[in-house]
Design an enzyme around this catalytic site. Structure first.
Site, PDB file in Angstrom:
ATOM      1  N   GLU A 122     -13.397 -24.901 -33.759  1.00 28.83           N
ATOM      2  CA  GLU A 122     -14.105 -23.611 -33.034  1.00 28.83           C
ATOM      3  C   GLU A 122     -13.219 -22.499 -33.455  1.00 28.83           C
ATOM      4  OE1 GLU A 122     -15.709 -24.319 -29.104  1.00 28.83           O
ATOM      5  OE2 GLU A 122     -14.393 -23.057 -28.323  1.00 28.83           O
ATOM      6  N   GLU A 174     -14.309 -21.508 -36.784  1.00 35.38           N
ATOM      7  CA  GLU A 174     -15.673 -21.050 -36.595  1.00 35.38           C
ATOM      8  C   GLU A 174     -15.451 -19.694 -36.112  1.00 35.38           C
ATOM      9  OE1 GLU A 174     -18.347 -22.936 -33.916  1.00 35.38           O
ATOM     10  OE2 GLU A 174     -19.928 -21.466 -34.245  1.00 35.38           O
ATOM     11  N   CYS A 180     -17.876 -26.086 -24.675  1.00 34.68           N
ATOM     12  CA  CYS A 180     -17.586 -27.505 -24.375  1.00 34.68           C
ATOM     13  C   CYS A 180     -18.063 -28.165 -23.052  1.00 34.68           C
ATOM     14  CB  CYS A 180     -15.936 -27.514 -24.165  1.00 34.68           C
ATOM     15  SG  CYS A 180     -15.244 -26.689 -25.410  1.00 34.68           S
ATOM     16  N   SER A 234     -20.753 -21.196 -29.805  1.00 36.26           N
ATOM     17  CA  SER A 234     -20.123 -21.937 -30.807  1.00 36.26           C
ATOM     18  C   SER A 234     -20.952 -23.187 -31.263  1.00 36.26           C
ATOM     19  CB  SER A 234     -18.851 -22.415 -30.411  1.00 36.26           C
ATOM     20  OG  SER A 234     -18.304 -23.673 -31.349  1.00 36.26           O
ATOM     21  N   LYS A 243     -22.228 -34.361 -18.271  1.00 33.08           N
ATOM     22  CA  LYS A 243     -21.806 -35.082 -19.535  1.00 33.08           C
ATOM     23  C   LYS A 243     -22.727 -36.073 -19.362  1.00 33.08           C
ATOM     24  CE  LYS A 243     -18.139 -33.092 -21.034  1.00 33.08           C
ATOM     25  NZ  LYS A 243     -18.070 -32.321 -22.300  1.00 33.08           N
ATOM     26  N   GLU A 280     -25.749 -34.678 -21.279  1.00 34.31           N
ATOM     27  CA  GLU A 280     -25.393 -34.418 -22.647  1.00 34.31           C
ATOM     28  C   GLU A 280     -25.304 -35.651 -23.630  1.00 34.31           C
ATOM     29  OE1 GLU A 280     -21.160 -33.315 -23.468  1.00 34.31           O
ATOM     30  OE2 GLU A 280     -21.757 -31.922 -24.908  1.00 34.31           O
ATOM     31  N   GLU A 285     -29.958 -34.616 -29.652  1.00 37.22           N
ATOM     32  CA  GLU A 285     -29.171 -34.086 -30.760  1.00 37.22           C
ATOM     33  C   GLU A 285     -28.075 -34.886 -31.002  1.00 37.22           C
ATOM     34  OE1 GLU A 285     -29.666 -32.202 -28.066  1.00 37.22           O
ATOM     35  OE2 GLU A 285     -31.180 -30.875 -28.446  1.00 37.22           O
ATOM     36  N   CYS A 345     -12.786 -27.915 -15.519  1.00 32.36           N
ATOM     37  CA  CYS A 345     -13.245 -29.281 -15.454  1.00 32.36           C
ATOM     38  C   CYS A 345     -12.454 -29.922 -14.122  1.00 32.36           C
ATOM     39  CB  CYS A 345     -12.925 -29.907 -16.761  1.00 32.36           C
ATOM     40  SG  CYS A 345     -13.558 -29.400 -17.904  1.00 32.36           S
TER      41      CYS A 345
END
Lengths: 156, 597
Positions: free
Chosen positions: B284, B287, B311, B331, B370, B373, B378, B527
């Site tokens: 990141e 990037e 994230c 990102s 998550k 996710e 993907e 988190c």
């Protein structure tokens, strides 16, 4: 924009886009379409920057803001105690026979929806029913049928 | 502004409190416990459950203490005969509509209604049991959140959470009277609405009406399967919270004990999401610098700034629903969890000579999003489902208990290697501002060759619980290859909780914000306040967990991601260089626009 989106946009132009514009806009849609379609509620949510669930929550709170399709004319017979004691059941039975549909249903030609309503404030002149925005007090089965027939005649 | 003091008596004891204090809070100061259900320290006052009623002398009706401010000369009784009977009836009425199959309930032992019922020791129902007449609806459509209307007491904490903290309002109160339910738009399944899967509603649900879709049995089955090699990764925020569900006070760091417990449970390798957090910073950070170069030097208008972190999967789904125009600003880095999954089933599987198809990757996450996710289409760049199962911190605590492990007696153990080494920069991913701080520690050093100009590397302006935080760092003495950044004031912003994220996104959309880099965490506090963390949650509990996170950081030998030896190794060995071809294949992803309504 679809027709519904256009219509909701016009209503938002007229009533504004604050949270308190929600009710008049929903009422405006119901006045035209007789109910709030999924598409209409999404359009309202988009115009007012609300969540669609909030719009749905508000709509389902109010008996007169329907979220399922309704007929051209909506009949609401008062079901509360005074009208009940003045034989509202008889009125409903007569209307069901006349319209060939049950309470909660819409006629197959989509011209009438038959519903019950909580107290309409006409306890002294019960039984009473609303057809759209018009009140019909002191009903008899005969009178109720005649009123409906008049609506059928007018719509033909 | 000075506050007026108000004098009153509670249970005949005089007390003086600031004007505006509720009876509930005043009573708390005298150590009188008044039970509550709809009240929550993170949310606005609702006053709808009526469990907290008290008697106010001279008043005709009992008052909801959570919603009634004190007044001069008030005399309050919190446990009079009238109060006791009323409170008992209130709970009894709630129970008459509550599907009390407690032994089968996921929240068994963690239910506030159950607790009240056990306090008051109800015998036979005095009201008609309405449960058989209620339409039950169990929504298991979402891979993250299960919703059971038969358990709902309509306290509306979830509705307020979704609106006030998250600005999503996927949940609303629909219909009225005896038909009232907490539902979605057109009563659609949870997986089919704007729900971000953040799980904040679960953290605040007093009963078992909302809970995570649990995968405990699947994970045990994988552990017991001799043909499976089960690898577990643990997210940064789990190590400062799992103790809460195992009898410890909030703010306990239990990293070593957690590793020991996982070993005892039979996982084959205990590895750390912190390793891929460090890797995320490499990717990141690179990037960001690349984007800055393309935008500032090459004047490439297709490159979008500010760049935003990626994230937090709740945040990602929020953005896909709410601000699809800003998706190019995200990102392209996968979250650390998913970077771990794709590396585990490729690089790591090769290293330890295990076939990827025999490997099961389990994540311990503070997060319910998550779970969604890891099921995204993907997330299969290894050729398999990169992460097989996601367990919340709560589920891990349950499994530790099931395994009969005495957690507080465990000797600390270390993560396995490789993919187990981490830095302080990775640990602070768990708190709001942490990713930003970690990224700055590395990016600044890449550009200038020297450490960030903050004492002990602690970039204080991006820490803390303020909703939106801003900071700027002036780049001095840039290396020749980064000379275009010389003297540039790097403007960064950090937001946590989606309501704060929304404010920031509106500013970015309207062009009033001038940032280079933005960190967003979907949950309040980051988190550490995730939707998979131990219940209860409050600002105080989250503050303690955050303190523990920063203490963990200070205790680490290495505190900058680019100095993680295993990270250096993985680039040398396998990935080549950050944002290179191999990274692009395994560590980066793309986003999809989702419907807004």
């Amino acid at each position: 924009m679809t027709n519904t989106e256009n219509f909701v946009h016009e209503l938002a132009e007229k009533h504004g886009r604050t949270r308190n514009a929600l009710m008049p806009i929903l009422q405006g849609v119901v006045a035209r379409d007789k109910y709030l379609s999924e598409e209409a509620m999404i359009a309202v949510a988009r115009e007012l920057d609300l969540s669609a669930a909030d719009v749905y929550g508000t709509a389902t709170f109010y008996t007169f803001l329907d979220t399922v399709p309704r007929g051209k004319n909506v009949i609401r017979v008062c079901k509360t105690i005074s009208c009940h004691m003045h034989n509202k059941d008889e009125i409903i039975k007569a209307l069901e026979e006349q319209l060939r549909c049950k309470v909660g249903e819409t006629t197959s030609d989509k011209k009438f929806t038959l519903l019950t309503a909580n107290c309409l404030g006409w306890c002294h002149k019960g039984p009473v029913m609303l057809v759209n925005d018009d009140v019909y007090p002191e009903l008899t089965t005969q009178k109720a049928i005649e009123i409906v027939q008049e609506y059928i005649r007018k719509s033909n | 502004m000075s506050k007026y003091m108000v004098n009153l008596k509670i249970n005949n004891i005089p007390i003086s409190v600031e004007e505006g204090t509720t009876i509930l809070d005043a009573a708390k100061r005298l150590n009188f416990h008044i039970p509550t259900l709809c009240n929550h320290p993170d949310l606005s006052v609702a006053g709808n459950c009526r469990v907290c009623v008290v008697e106010v002398k001279g008043a005709r009706l009992l008052a909801a203490s959570c919603a009634t401010p004190v007044s001069e000369g008030m005399e309050v009784f919190t446990n009079s005969e009238k109060v006791r009977i009323a409170r008992k009836h209130v709970v009894e009425l709630l129970l008459s509509e509550h599907n009390a199959d407690c032994t089968k309930c996921f929240k068994n032992g963690h239910c506030e209604l159950q607790e009240l019922a056990s306090e008051y020791r109800y015998g036979d129902h005095i009201f008609i049991d309405l449960v058989p007449f209620k339409q039950k609806f169990l929504d298991i459509s979402s891979p993250s959140i299960t919703k059971d209307t038969s358990k709902c007491i309509r306290c509306q904490r979830c509705v307020r959470t979704c609106a006030e903290l998250q600005a999503v309002s996927a949940l609303a109160v629909v219909h009225k009277g005896s038909h009232q339910t907490i539902s979605t738009f057109m009563d659609k399944p949870m997986n089919d609405v704007v729900c971000t899967n953040c799980g904040q509603c679960i953290n605040r649900c007093p009963t078992g009406a909302l809970y995570e879709r649990n995968y405990i049995e699947d994970v045990w089955n994988a552990i017991y399967d001799p043909n499976k090699f089960v690898v577990v990764q643990t997210a940064p925020a789990t190590r400062v919270a799992v103790g809460e569900d195992l009898g410890l006070e909030p703010g306990h760091r239990v990293t070593g004990k957690m590793v020991a417990a996982l070993k005892k449970m039979g996982f084959n390798k205990i590895l750390d999401t912190d390793f891929t957090a460090d890797l995320t910073i490499m990717e990141e950070g690179t990037e960001l610098l690349t984007r800055l170069k393309k935008a500032l030097v090459d004047k490439d208008e297709t490159v979008k700034l500010p760049m935003m972190t990626s994230c937090s999967p709740g945040w990602i789904k929020f953005q896909e629903h709410m601000f699809p125009d800003l998706l190019p600003n995200l990102s392209t880095c996968k979250s650390p969890q998913q970077m771990f999954g794709s590396l585990a089933k490729t690089y790591y599987a090769d290293k330890i000579n295990i076939k990827a198809e025999n490997m099961v990757v389990v994540s311990i996450m503070p997060c319910t999003a998550k779970k969604f996710e890891c099921n995204r289409p993907e997330m299969r760049d290894s050729g398999f489902k990169d992460v097989d199962y996601v367990l919340t911190t709560r589920e891990l605590a349950m499994m530790i208990k099931q395994a009969g492990i005495e957690f507080d007696k465990l000797e600390d153990q270390h993560y396995d290697s490789i993919l187990g080494e981490s830095t302080g920069a990775a640990v602070i991913f768990g708190a709001t501002g942490g990713v930003m701080e970690a990224a700055l520690r590395t990016a600044y050093e890449i550009v200038t060759g020297s450490e960030v100009p903050f004492a002990n590397l602690n970039i204080k302006p991006v820490r803390g619980m303020e909703g939106v935080k801003e900071a700027s760092i002036k780049i001095k003495n840039a290396k020749p290859e980064w000379s275009f950044l010389e003297g540039v004031e790097m403007n960064v912003a950090v937001a946590h909780g989606l309501a704060n994220a929304k404010k920031l996104m509106e500013a970015v959309s309207s062009g009033t914000a001038n940032y280079h880099f933005i960190e967003i965490m979907g949950c309040p506090g980051g988190c550490i306040g995730g939707g998979g963390q131990p219940i209860p949650t409050s600002p105080e509990i989250r503050r303690k967990r955050a303190e523990a996170i920063y203490a963990e950081d200070m205790g680490m030998d290495i505190r900058k991601s680019h100095e993680n030896p295993e990270v250096v190794e993985v680039y040398k060995d396998y990935l080549g260089h950050p944002c290179g071809h191999q990274s692009h294949e395994l560590l980066h992803t793309h986003y999809v626009e989702r419907k807004r309504y």
